[in-house]
Design a protein around this motif. Structure first.
Motif, PDB file in Angstrom:
ATOM      1  N   GLY A 103       0.825  -1.200   0.000  1.00  0.00           N
ATOM      2  CA  GLY A 103       0.000   0.000   0.000  1.00  0.00           C
ATOM      3  C   GLY A 103       0.857   1.246   0.000  1.00  0.00           C
ATOM      4  O   GLY A 103       2.050   1.196   0.316  1.00  0.00           O
TER       5      GLY A 103
ATOM      6  N   PRO B 115       2.626   4.684   1.143  1.00  0.00           N
ATOM      7  CA  PRO B 115       3.084   5.167   2.450  1.00  0.00           C
ATOM      8  C   PRO B 115       2.044   6.086   3.095  1.00  0.00           C
ATOM      9  O   PRO B 115       1.291   6.786   2.406  1.00  0.00           O
ATOM     10  CB  PRO B 115       4.361   5.936   2.105  1.00  0.00           C
ATOM     11  CG  PRO B 115       4.850   5.301   0.837  1.00  0.00           C
ATOM     12  CD  PRO B 115       3.607   4.952   0.087  1.00  0.00           C
ATOM     13  N   TRP B 116       2.010   6.115   4.422  1.00  0.00           N
ATOM     14  CA  TRP B 116       0.979   6.838   5.151  1.00  0.00           C
ATOM     15  C   TRP B 116       0.935   8.325   4.819  1.00  0.00           C
ATOM     16  O   TRP B 116      -0.127   8.943   4.802  1.00  0.00           O
ATOM     17  CB  TRP B 116       1.162   6.649   6.659  1.00  0.00           C
ATOM     18  CG  TRP B 116       2.467   7.170   7.198  1.00  0.00           C
ATOM     19  CD1 TRP B 116       3.618   6.462   7.378  1.00  0.00           C
ATOM     20  CD2 TRP B 116       2.758   8.512   7.621  1.00  0.00           C
ATOM     21  NE1 TRP B 116       4.608   7.267   7.884  1.00  0.00           N
ATOM     22  CE2 TRP B 116       4.118   8.523   8.049  1.00  0.00           C
ATOM     23  CE3 TRP B 116       2.020   9.690   7.681  1.00  0.00           C
ATOM     24  CZ2 TRP B 116       4.736   9.686   8.514  1.00  0.00           C
ATOM     25  CZ3 TRP B 116       2.637  10.848   8.149  1.00  0.00           C
ATOM     26  CH2 TRP B 116       3.972  10.833   8.563  1.00  0.00           C
ATOM     27  N   TRP B 117       2.110   8.918   4.533  1.00  0.00           N
ATOM     28  CA  TRP B 117       2.119  10.363   4.318  1.00  0.00           C
ATOM     29  C   TRP B 117       1.511  10.772   2.982  1.00  0.00           C
ATOM     30  O   TRP B 117       1.171  11.929   2.796  1.00  0.00           O
ATOM     31  CB  TRP B 117       3.534  10.934   4.464  1.00  0.00           C
ATOM     32  CG  TRP B 117       4.571  10.345   3.559  1.00  0.00           C
ATOM     33  CD1 TRP B 117       4.913  10.758   2.305  1.00  0.00           C
ATOM     34  CD2 TRP B 117       5.427   9.240   3.856  1.00  0.00           C
ATOM     35  NE1 TRP B 117       5.919   9.983   1.787  1.00  0.00           N
ATOM     36  CE2 TRP B 117       6.255   9.026   2.734  1.00  0.00           C
ATOM     37  CE3 TRP B 117       5.567   8.391   4.954  1.00  0.00           C
ATOM     38  CZ2 TRP B 117       7.215   8.020   2.677  1.00  0.00           C
ATOM     39  CZ3 TRP B 117       6.522   7.387   4.901  1.00  0.00           C
ATOM     40  CH2 TRP B 117       7.333   7.209   3.777  1.00  0.00           C
TER      41      TRP B 117
ATOM     42  N   GLY C  53      -1.486   9.866   1.924  1.00  0.00           N
ATOM     43  CA  GLY C  53      -2.834  10.254   2.282  1.00  0.00           C
ATOM     44  C   GLY C  53      -2.876  11.463   3.197  1.00  0.00           C
ATOM     45  O   GLY C  53      -3.743  12.331   3.055  1.00  0.00           O
ATOM     46  N   PHE C  54      -1.945  11.539   4.132  1.00  0.00           N
ATOM     47  CA  PHE C  54      -1.883  12.659   5.074  1.00  0.00           C
ATOM     48  C   PHE C  54      -1.722  13.983   4.350  1.00  0.00           C
ATOM     49  O   PHE C  54      -2.408  14.968   4.641  1.00  0.00           O
ATOM     50  CB  PHE C  54      -0.725  12.431   6.037  1.00  0.00           C
ATOM     51  CG  PHE C  54      -0.512  13.544   7.034  1.00  0.00           C
ATOM     52  CD1 PHE C  54      -1.499  13.887   7.935  1.00  0.00           C
ATOM     53  CD2 PHE C  54       0.694  14.224   7.062  1.00  0.00           C
ATOM     54  CE1 PHE C  54      -1.297  14.905   8.859  1.00  0.00           C
ATOM     55  CE2 PHE C  54       0.903  15.241   7.972  1.00  0.00           C
ATOM     56  CZ  PHE C  54      -0.100  15.586   8.881  1.00  0.00           C
ATOM     57  N   HIS C  55      -0.829  14.023   3.363  1.00  0.00           N
ATOM     58  CA  HIS C  55      -0.585  15.254   2.615  1.00  0.00           C
ATOM     59  C   HIS C  55      -1.720  15.576   1.649  1.00  0.00           C
ATOM     60  O   HIS C  55      -1.854  16.712   1.206  1.00  0.00           O
ATOM     61  CB  HIS C  55       0.721  15.141   1.818  1.00  0.00           C
ATOM     62  CG  HIS C  55       1.941  15.148   2.679  1.00  0.00           C
ATOM     63  ND1 HIS C  55       3.179  14.789   2.203  1.00  0.00           N
ATOM     64  CD2 HIS C  55       2.119  15.478   3.982  1.00  0.00           C
ATOM     65  CE1 HIS C  55       4.068  14.895   3.170  1.00  0.00           C
ATOM     66  NE2 HIS C  55       3.444  15.314   4.263  1.00  0.00           N
TER      67      HIS C  55
ATOM     68  N   TYR D 233       8.909  17.067  12.305  1.00  0.00           N
ATOM     69  CA  TYR D 233       8.283  16.310  11.222  1.00  0.00           C
ATOM     70  C   TYR D 233       9.282  16.060  10.103  1.00  0.00           C
ATOM     71  O   TYR D 233       9.451  14.920   9.638  1.00  0.00           O
ATOM     72  CB  TYR D 233       7.075  17.078  10.694  1.00  0.00           C
ATOM     73  CG  TYR D 233       6.306  16.353   9.607  1.00  0.00           C
ATOM     74  CD1 TYR D 233       5.567  15.212   9.904  1.00  0.00           C
ATOM     75  CD2 TYR D 233       6.294  16.824   8.292  1.00  0.00           C
ATOM     76  CE1 TYR D 233       4.842  14.551   8.919  1.00  0.00           C
ATOM     77  CE2 TYR D 233       5.572  16.170   7.306  1.00  0.00           C
ATOM     78  CZ  TYR D 233       4.854  15.034   7.622  1.00  0.00           C
ATOM     79  OH  TYR D 233       4.149  14.377   6.645  1.00  0.00           O
TER      80      TYR D 233
ATOM     81  N   ARG E  46       9.924   8.370  -0.890  1.00  0.00           N
ATOM     82  CA  ARG E  46       9.808   6.984  -0.448  1.00  0.00           C
ATOM     83  C   ARG E  46      11.012   6.767   0.447  1.00  0.00           C
ATOM     84  O   ARG E  46      12.106   6.429   0.003  1.00  0.00           O
ATOM     85  CB  ARG E  46       9.849   6.007  -1.612  1.00  0.00           C
ATOM     86  CG  ARG E  46       8.580   6.030  -2.476  1.00  0.00           C
ATOM     87  CD  ARG E  46       8.560   7.193  -3.409  1.00  0.00           C
ATOM     88  NE  ARG E  46       7.438   7.105  -4.324  1.00  0.00           N
ATOM     89  CZ  ARG E  46       7.088   8.106  -5.098  1.00  0.00           C
ATOM     90  NH1 ARG E  46       7.713   9.248  -5.058  1.00  0.00           N
ATOM     91  NH2 ARG E  46       6.088   7.975  -5.923  1.00  0.00           N
TER      92      ARG E  46
END
Length: 223
Positions: free
Chosen positions: A141, A143-145, A147-149, A166, A212
């Motif tokens: 999937g 990376p989490w960031w 979706g966060f960004h 951060y 990445r």
């Protein structure tokens, strides 16, 4: 190869935005396009060696470092137009173009759209269409960031006052805990809120692709 440490910083207008640009050396142009969460200082370790034979051009991409925080234009096409305009402003008809991470897509688009402007193309550490070599990065999937960004206003709200830790997380995790080798790189990228182009973007713009952080995709030279 001769080594020089001298460089100059210039403010250059291109494609409707003011970019902070480090320039060193003389000779055929080499354009270096950094990624997230970098600034031009990502290249400081190699600029001196390249400047012995080339004119090295290393901008802070729009929204990064000391470049202007444009409201929009963080898609790869606009960044490619920024790079082409930068070459125009500096009187360079062509350049060897190097892109890493988020700098890869604009580097490739510049070569595809304006092949006469790109003598050689080197890209690394990024997913690029269906080219093989980095599939493992998104095997589990995105990376989490990513979706966060991508959520309008979320990063701006959550990160206010915490920009430095951060950015430090990416710099530390991206080097497997070793941190950046040159202490001068961290303050520039971590302390400057403008180093957060994805967080600073308008909801109407495309989210710029972050790093990445644990990818070790080998460089690809085209041409």
């Amino acid at each position: 190869m001769p080594v020089t440490t001298a460089h100059q910083l210039r403010r250059i207008a291109t494609n409707g935005v003011q970019l902070n640009v480090a320039i060193a050396g003389d000779g055929p142009a080499v354009l270096l396009l950094h990624g997230f969460p970098h600034t031009w200082q990502l290249w400081s370790g190699i600029m001196g060696r390249l400047a012995g034979e080339y004119r090295v051009i290393a901008p802070d991409l729009r929204g990064f470092g000391a470049s202007a925080r444009a409201v929009e234009g963080y898609d790869a096409g606009t960044l490619a137009a920024d790079a082409e305009g930068l070459l125009d402003a500096l009187g360079e008809p062509s350049a060897a173009v190097v892109g890493i991470d988020a700098g890869t897509a604009p580097a490739v688009l510049l070569a595809l759209r304006r092949p006469g402007r790109v003598r050689r193309l080197v890209v690394m550490e990024a997913l690029l269409g269906r080219l093989p070599g980095a599939e493992h990065v998104v095997a589990g999937g995105a990376p989490w960031w990513f979706g966060f960004h991508a959520v309008p206003g979320l990063a701006e709200t959550v990160l206010a006052g915490n920009e430095a830790p951060y950015i430090d997380w990416f710099l530390d995790s991206g080097t497997f805990g070793r941190g950046v080798p040159d202490d001068s790189v961290r303050p520039s990228s971590a302390r400057t809120p403008a180093a957060r182009p994805c967080a600073a973007r308008s909801p109407t713009t495309e989210p710029c692709p972050p790093a990445r952080s644990r990818s070790r995709t080998p460089p690809r030279r085209l041409g």
